[in-house]
Design a protein around this motif. Sequence first.
Motif, PDB file in Angstrom:
ATOM      1  N   THR A 119       0.864  -1.182   0.000  1.00 49.03           N
ATOM      2  CA  THR A 119       0.000   0.000   0.000  1.00 49.03           C
ATOM      3  C   THR A 119       0.903   1.236   0.000  1.00 49.03           C
ATOM      4  O   THR A 119       2.121   1.125   0.179  1.00 49.03           O
ATOM      5  CB  THR A 119      -0.871   0.011   1.260  1.00 49.03           C
ATOM      6  OG1 THR A 119       0.003   0.087   2.407  1.00 49.03           O
ATOM      7  CG2 THR A 119      -1.735  -1.252   1.352  1.00 49.03           C
ATOM      8  N   PRO A 120       0.348   2.414  -0.190  1.00 48.76           N
ATOM      9  CA  PRO A 120       1.195   3.615  -0.125  1.00 48.76           C
ATOM     10  C   PRO A 120       1.974   3.721   1.187  1.00 48.76           C
ATOM     11  O   PRO A 120       3.152   4.095   1.184  1.00 48.76           O
ATOM     12  CB  PRO A 120       0.183   4.754  -0.280  1.00 48.76           C
ATOM     13  CG  PRO A 120      -0.925   4.167  -1.094  1.00 48.76           C
ATOM     14  CD  PRO A 120      -1.023   2.742  -0.629  1.00 48.76           C
ATOM     15  N   PRO A 129       8.359   0.770  -4.681  1.00 45.90           N
ATOM     16  CA  PRO A 129       7.215   1.347  -5.375  1.00 45.90           C
ATOM     17  C   PRO A 129       5.896   0.762  -4.867  1.00 45.90           C
ATOM     18  O   PRO A 129       5.833  -0.409  -4.457  1.00 45.90           O
ATOM     19  CB  PRO A 129       7.461   0.967  -6.837  1.00 45.90           C
ATOM     20  CG  PRO A 129       8.932   0.690  -6.924  1.00 45.90           C
ATOM     21  CD  PRO A 129       9.308   0.116  -5.599  1.00 45.90           C
ATOM     22  N   GLU A 130       4.861   1.547  -4.879  1.00 43.29           N
ATOM     23  CA  GLU A 130       3.537   1.059  -4.518  1.00 43.29           C
ATOM     24  C   GLU A 130       3.165  -0.100  -5.421  1.00 43.29           C
ATOM     25  O   GLU A 130       3.428  -0.088  -6.624  1.00 43.29           O
ATOM     26  CB  GLU A 130       2.525   2.194  -4.652  1.00 43.29           C
ATOM     27  CG  GLU A 130       1.116   1.849  -4.211  1.00 43.29           C
ATOM     28  CD  GLU A 130       0.173   3.023  -4.335  1.00 43.29           C
ATOM     29  OE1 GLU A 130      -1.052   2.788  -4.261  1.00 43.29           O
ATOM     30  OE2 GLU A 130       0.659   4.167  -4.506  1.00 43.29           O
ATOM     31  N   GLY A 131       2.559  -1.138  -4.851  1.00 43.48           N
ATOM     32  CA  GLY A 131       2.181  -2.320  -5.610  1.00 43.48           C
ATOM     33  C   GLY A 131       3.225  -3.416  -5.626  1.00 43.48           C
ATOM     34  O   GLY A 131       2.974  -4.502  -6.143  1.00 43.48           O
ATOM     35  N   THR A 132       4.393  -3.171  -5.015  1.00 45.45           N
ATOM     36  CA  THR A 132       5.445  -4.188  -4.952  1.00 45.45           C
ATOM     37  C   THR A 132       4.987  -5.370  -4.096  1.00 45.45           C
ATOM     38  O   THR A 132       4.291  -5.201  -3.097  1.00 45.45           O
ATOM     39  CB  THR A 132       6.733  -3.586  -4.363  1.00 45.45           C
ATOM     40  OG1 THR A 132       7.192  -2.545  -5.214  1.00 45.45           O
ATOM     41  CG2 THR A 132       7.827  -4.639  -4.226  1.00 45.45           C
ATOM     42  N   ASP A 133       5.409  -6.582  -4.474  1.00 43.59           N
ATOM     43  CA  ASP A 133       5.071  -7.771  -3.695  1.00 43.59           C
ATOM     44  C   ASP A 133       5.911  -7.832  -2.428  1.00 43.59           C
ATOM     45  O   ASP A 133       7.150  -7.765  -2.474  1.00 43.59           O
ATOM     46  CB  ASP A 133       5.320  -9.036  -4.516  1.00 43.59           C
ATOM     47  CG  ASP A 133       4.334  -9.193  -5.666  1.00 43.59           C
ATOM     48  OD1 ASP A 133       3.217  -8.660  -5.559  1.00 43.59           O
ATOM     49  OD2 ASP A 133       4.688  -9.840  -6.668  1.00 43.59           O
TER      50      ASP A 133
END
Length: 246
Positions: A119-120, A129-133
Amino acid sequence: MTTTALRIEVNRSSPVPLYHQIASQIEAAIADGRLAPGASLENEVAMAARLGISRPTARQALQSLVEQGLLIRRRGVGTQVAPARIRRPVELTSLYEDLRSSGREPSTEVLDWQEVVATPELAAAVEVPEGTDLVMVRRLRSADGEPVAVLTNWLPRAIAPTAEELTRSGLYDCLRARGVQPRMAHQRIGARLATAAEARMLDEPARAALLTMERTAYDTAGAVIEHGQHYYRASRHLFDTTLWAS
């Protein structure tokens, strides 16, 4: 259960309050090993009768030691000497390592292990980065079978240990086994009261004091390797620091 009636001397002509005289002698017996962790003490009624003091004085002596974390009181069990506190240096070590070095036997129950998307807020904490696993892992850490802390960590998916590995070793040992070397960390230590669920998990009374720690650790290249939010039983922990004059 056998209770210990410690030899205590009271001096009624001393300016030191009776409750403090009694508490000091019990504290000294705990410090020198005459009263071992888990030892049961006589209750305030028996203590008052044996020492010829009032029940409120006996209660105040025992309660002062409870508040210091030296004694614990449990309904149906009575008053016992608390387990030895875990002394932790404020260094880049894991709780698992600190328990081992202090002669305690650590064990871990993995409460949760799951892949999550950053999340942010998490992206900012792990500096990705946002969305990274990522992997989120939550563990209950015990010392000699007694629960002492709940540890929640977020790690990059590529370096995250498995749940099975984390039941056998500390997080930093698992990371080193993957070639990841913790180098430095930013951390913040605080305190708050436990929720009902947290108190049950740590075998503490409702609204017991907790120590909290938020830490972000980096490897030798300056990349974030884990972000943690942990809480500890305040009655079982001390954090040691050394201060230098500038």
